[in-house]
Write a protein that holds these residues in place. Structure first.
Motif, mmCIF file in Angstrom:
data_model
loop_
_atom_site.group_PDB
_atom_site.id
_atom_site.type_symbol
_atom_site.label_atom_id
_atom_site.label_comp_id
_atom_site.label_asym_id
_atom_site.label_seq_id
_atom_site.Cartn_x
_atom_site.Cartn_y
_atom_site.Cartn_z
ATOM 1 N N GLN A 173 17.036 11.460 -7.553
ATOM 2 C CA GLN A 173 16.464 10.612 -6.504
ATOM 3 C C GLN A 173 14.937 10.532 -6.523
ATOM 4 N N LEU A 174 14.292 10.992 -7.582
ATOM 5 C CA LEU A 174 12.829 10.926 -7.611
ATOM 6 C C LEU A 174 12.342 9.485 -7.567
ATOM 7 N N GLY A 175 12.989 8.600 -8.324
ATOM 8 C CA GLY A 175 12.583 7.201 -8.319
ATOM 9 C C GLY A 175 12.688 6.579 -6.937
ATOM 10 N N ALA A 176 13.796 6.846 -6.238
ATOM 11 C CA ALA A 176 13.989 6.298 -4.890
ATOM 12 C C ALA A 176 12.959 6.865 -3.917
ATOM 13 N N ARG A 177 12.652 8.142 -4.053
ATOM 14 C CA ARG A 177 11.653 8.770 -3.176
ATOM 15 C C ARG A 177 10.276 8.148 -3.388
ATOM 16 N N LEU A 178 9.938 7.881 -4.643
ATOM 17 C CA LEU A 178 8.639 7.278 -4.941
ATOM 18 C C LEU A 178 8.555 5.849 -4.407
ATOM 19 N N LEU A 179 9.655 5.101 -4.494
ATOM 20 C CA LEU A 179 9.672 3.745 -3.941
ATOM 21 C C LEU A 179 9.424 3.772 -2.439
ATOM 22 N N SER A 180 10.116 4.661 -1.740
ATOM 23 C CA SER A 180 9.951 4.761 -0.292
ATOM 24 C C SER A 180 8.534 5.191 0.069
ATOM 25 N N HIS A 181 8.014 6.152 -0.672
ATOM 26 C CA HIS A 181 6.660 6.638 -0.413
ATOM 27 C C HIS A 181 5.647 5.506 -0.578
ATOM 28 N N SER A 182 5.840 4.697 -1.600
ATOM 29 C CA SER A 182 4.948 3.563 -1.836
ATOM 30 C C SER A 182 4.996 2.574 -0.675
ATOM 31 N N ASP A 183 6.194 2.340 -0.134
ATOM 32 C CA ASP A 183 6.330 1.438 1.016
ATOM 33 C C ASP A 183 5.521 1.942 2.206
ATOM 34 N N TYR A 184 5.623 3.242 2.494
ATOM 35 C CA TYR A 184 4.935 3.807 3.648
ATOM 36 C C TYR A 184 3.420 3.804 3.459
ATOM 37 N N VAL A 185 2.963 4.057 2.225
ATOM 38 C CA VAL A 185 1.529 3.970 1.943
ATOM 39 C C VAL A 185 1.058 2.531 2.159
ATOM 40 N N GLY A 186 1.872 1.577 1.719
ATOM 41 C CA GLY A 186 1.530 0.173 1.923
ATOM 42 C C GLY A 186 1.385 -0.170 3.389
ATOM 43 N N GLU A 187 2.278 0.368 4.223
ATOM 44 C CA GLU A 187 2.196 0.106 5.661
ATOM 45 C C GLU A 187 0.894 0.632 6.250
ATOM 46 N N GLN A 188 0.442 1.789 5.774
ATOM 47 C CA GLN A 188 -0.820 2.344 6.259
ATOM 48 C C GLN A 188 -2.018 1.506 5.810
ATOM 49 N N ASN A 189 -1.799 0.655 4.816
ATOM 50 C CA ASN A 189 -2.853 -0.227 4.321
ATOM 51 C C ASN A 189 -2.648 -1.672 4.775
ATOM 52 N N GLY A 190 -1.834 -1.852 5.812
ATOM 53 C CA GLY A 190 -1.639 -3.180 6.376
ATOM 54 C C GLY A 190 -0.700 -4.078 5.604
#
Length: 273
Positions: free
Chosen positions: A133-150
């Motif tokens: 599940q590393l790939g899925a975790r990285l995808l989710s993490h990227s989404d949340y970082v994106g949200e913090q950047n608007g």
């Protein structure tokens, strides 16, 4: 902060598998990996909760926005450690002048590129893709970082990814294996998917609502046409044991924390974490 995509999908599919008496074969290595993944999630939750509970001694507590940022920081540390430990366990060392970019596609597959030879690149990809599940975790993490950047999460791309994961996990299928007939019914599946649809139609099943929700999402994606919906993907840099954000103004790697440290509560939680 919302529960991570992978946790939600795992909980849902485990319950549904029990209901349908559908069991997957798993070897010892996979079982150990899943145990580590669950431990990681619990560790992140406990660390974040400790920071949130600091009001017990009369100290100010984090608000929702601060808690989300701190949780992302903790998750970033965990992901960086996972990658560093995985490379080390596989005898892979990056020299000081070597850096890589880690790409994750819509199927959670990881590919790398950078200042290294092809043999080493293949070794790194094999090692990272071997982490459950590393790939899925990285995808989710990227989404949340994106949200913090608007940058809001692309709901259509997420829904496409979600139903494809559902099909893969529950029936060994992909979106290319199913379609809708003129009546709007799902066709082209297999016996396992048929059992899922039967569970959705059973009003006595505890999981009928969950099944119907997933199948409704699947029909939405098929009606739009999977090829017309963008694929979910993410890219990170990696060097010196640190996972780094690319093309964002607010990052979470070691050298990008100054903006968050301007907040007294976050500074204390991060520096003392």
């Amino acid at each position: 902060m919302n529960i991570r995509d992978t946790v939600k999908l795992t909980l849902f599919t485990e319950k549904l598998k029990d209901s349908l008496s559908y069991k997957q074969q798993s070897n010892t290595k996979r079982s150990e990996s899943e145990a580590v993944a669950k431990k990681d999630t619990l560790t992140i939750s406990k660390q974040a909760e400790e920071a949130q509970k600091n009001g017990q001694s009369g100290k100010p507590r984090m608000n929702g926005a601060q808690f989300a940022i701190y949780s992302l920081y903790v998750d970033r540390q965990r992901l960086s450690s996972t990658i560093e430990e995985t490379l080390s366990e596989n005898g892979i060392t990056l020299a000081e002048n070597e850096s890589i970019q880690i790409h994750i596609d819509e199927k959670n597959n990881i590919t790398v590129e950078g200042t290294l030879d092809d043999q080493k690149r293949v070794q790194i990809e094999k090692a990272l893709n071997g982490v459950e599940q590393l790939g899925a975790r990285l995808l989710s993490h990227s989404d949340y970082v994106g949200e913090q950047n608007g940058k809001p999460v692309d709901k259509a791309a997420y829904e496409k990814w979600h139903v494809n994961e559902f099909l893969k996990t529950m029936a060994g299928l992909t979106l290319s294996d199913v379609s809708l007939n003129e009546a709007g019914d799902i066709i082209g599946g297999n016996e396992k998917l048929e059992k899922v649809m039967q569970a959705a139609a059973n009003p006595k099943s505890d999981l009928d609502r969950s099944c119907r929700s997933m199948l409704k999402k699947l029909k939405n994606v098929l009606a739009k046409g999977p090829d017309t919906i963008p694929d979910r993907s993410a890219t990170f840099g990696y060097s010196g044991g640190t996972l780094m954000d690319l093309n964002v103004s607010k990052g979470f790697s070691t050298g990008e924390l100054e903006e968050w440290l301007d907040d007294p509560l976050l500074r204390k939680a991060i520096l003392n974490g």
